[in-house]
Design an enzyme around this catalytic site. Structure first.
Site, short mmCIF file in Angstrom:
data_model
loop_
_atom_site.label_atom_id
_atom_site.label_comp_id
_atom_site.label_asym_id
_atom_site.label_seq_id
_atom_site.Cartn_x
_atom_site.Cartn_y
_atom_site.Cartn_z
N LEU A 134 3.42 -0.61 -8.33
CA LEU A 134 2.03 -0.45 -7.92
C LEU A 134 2.03 0.00 -6.47
O LEU A 134 2.85 -0.47 -5.67
CB LEU A 134 1.24 -1.76 -8.05
N ASP A 135 1.10 0.89 -6.11
CA ASP A 135 0.96 1.29 -4.71
C ASP A 135 0.61 0.09 -3.85
O ASP A 135 0.07 -0.91 -4.32
CB ASP A 135 -0.14 2.35 -4.57
N ARG A 136 0.88 0.21 -2.56
CA ARG A 136 0.61 -0.88 -1.62
C ARG A 136 -0.84 -1.41 -1.76
O ARG A 136 -1.06 -2.62 -1.79
CB ARG A 136 0.82 -0.39 -0.18
#
EC number: 5.4.99.-
Length: 303
Positions: A134-136
């Site tokens: 997952l992206d930050r």
């Protein structure tokens, strides 16, 4: 005393050498097979076996479970939200603004650091094995395997599209048609390697979407990934003309949402112990719910 994982050889794998079965069917690396051989950790019908021995239907192949030597990251105190856990895997609810694992100059404060600390406090040693990313700034469900074999089996489910990941995103404008499929290849940006672009020469990428709620200024979508490319949902929605609210990279910043309004709401998979299909859900975080309240209030005021 060694712990072994057992595999009964099926007819379609008869004739394969032991080494080929370990590599091609079970996903073991050559290095790990060498280590198992040194430790007498490969048995066929409860006896030591040469790697070139051909397997027969009904054979019992037993492979020793090698203990992990490190977490792969530095354990660091910090809270984690466990949504589901069994002896093979766990699902965490990742908060926004946190990396899944160390990257670049960021070596501390990641979800992986905190999970390693959680295991350390229980006297457990597992190398960190995230099954997807997952992206930050994206929140929600993320799946981790506890050992190499569980990782391999979950990755096989992922390749076979047997793991379903559902997301919710609040996007700008009114999406028409209200449901559909976005098929647009994704490639690395030629000048900004941390960004992606839509390109016919890129890797195939497919996103399914459907409308959950329409507001006067925005749309709440449910999305399912058929492929899992970097930034896929964000880029596909921007390509559709409806960037995710708050996505400064592929849209523009929002005064009402300090990050992209994207949440991994659920993950569905088959358990590795008893092959049950289960769905694990992560509730919408506070900032996402507040954004929806704002959209609802704006719509009410306009009507």
């Amino acid at each position: 005393m060694k712990t072994f994982t057992s595999y009964k050889i099926e007819e379609q794998h008869a004739g394969l050498p032991v080494e080929a079965y370990l590599k091609e069917i079970l996903g073991y690396s050559g290095r790990k097979i060498q280590k198992l051989t040194r430790k007498k950790g490969i048995l066929l019908n409860k006896r030591s076996v040469f790697l070139q021995k051909n397997l027969k239907t009904g054979d019992l192949l037993q492979v020793a479970v090698l203990e992990d030597a490190s977490y792969g990251v530095q354990p660091e105190a910090g809270g984690i939200d466990i949504l589901y856990e069994d002896e093979y895997l766990l699902v965490l609810n990742k908060p926004p603004y946190q990396l899944v694992h160390p990257a670049g100059h960021t070596t501390r404060g990641t979800l992986a650091n905190h999970l390693a600390y959680h295991w350390q406090q229980q006297g457990l040693l597992y190398t960190l094995r995230p099954i997807h990313r997952l992206d930050r700034d994206t929140s929600g469900c993320i799946l981790f395997a506890k050992d190499a074999q569980s990782q391999f089996k979950l990755e096989e489910q992922l390749k076979a599209r047997q793991i379903s990941r559902l997301y919710q995103a609040c996007v700008t404008g009114l999406v028409q048609p209200p449901q559909g499929i976005i098929t647009a290849g994704i490639a690395v940006h030629p000048h900004r390697p941390n960004r992606r672009i839509v390109s016919d020469q890129g890797e195939s990428a497919i996103t399914h979407y459907r409308t959950l709620q329409q507001f006067s200024i925005a749309t709440l979508l449910e999305l399912e990934l058929e492929t899992g490319r970097t930034h896929q949902i964000r880029l596909h929605l921007a390509h559709l003309g409806h960037p995710v609210i708050g996505d400064a990279m592929y849209g523009k910043p929002s005064p009402f949402m300090p990050r992209q309004a994207l949440h991994a709401v659920s993950v569905t998979f088959s358990t590795l112990g008893d092959n049950r299909r289960i769905t694990v859900q992560a509730p919408l975080p506070t900032d996402f719910r507040q954004l929806l309240d704002h959209c609802d209030l704006t719509q009410t005021n306009k009507t």
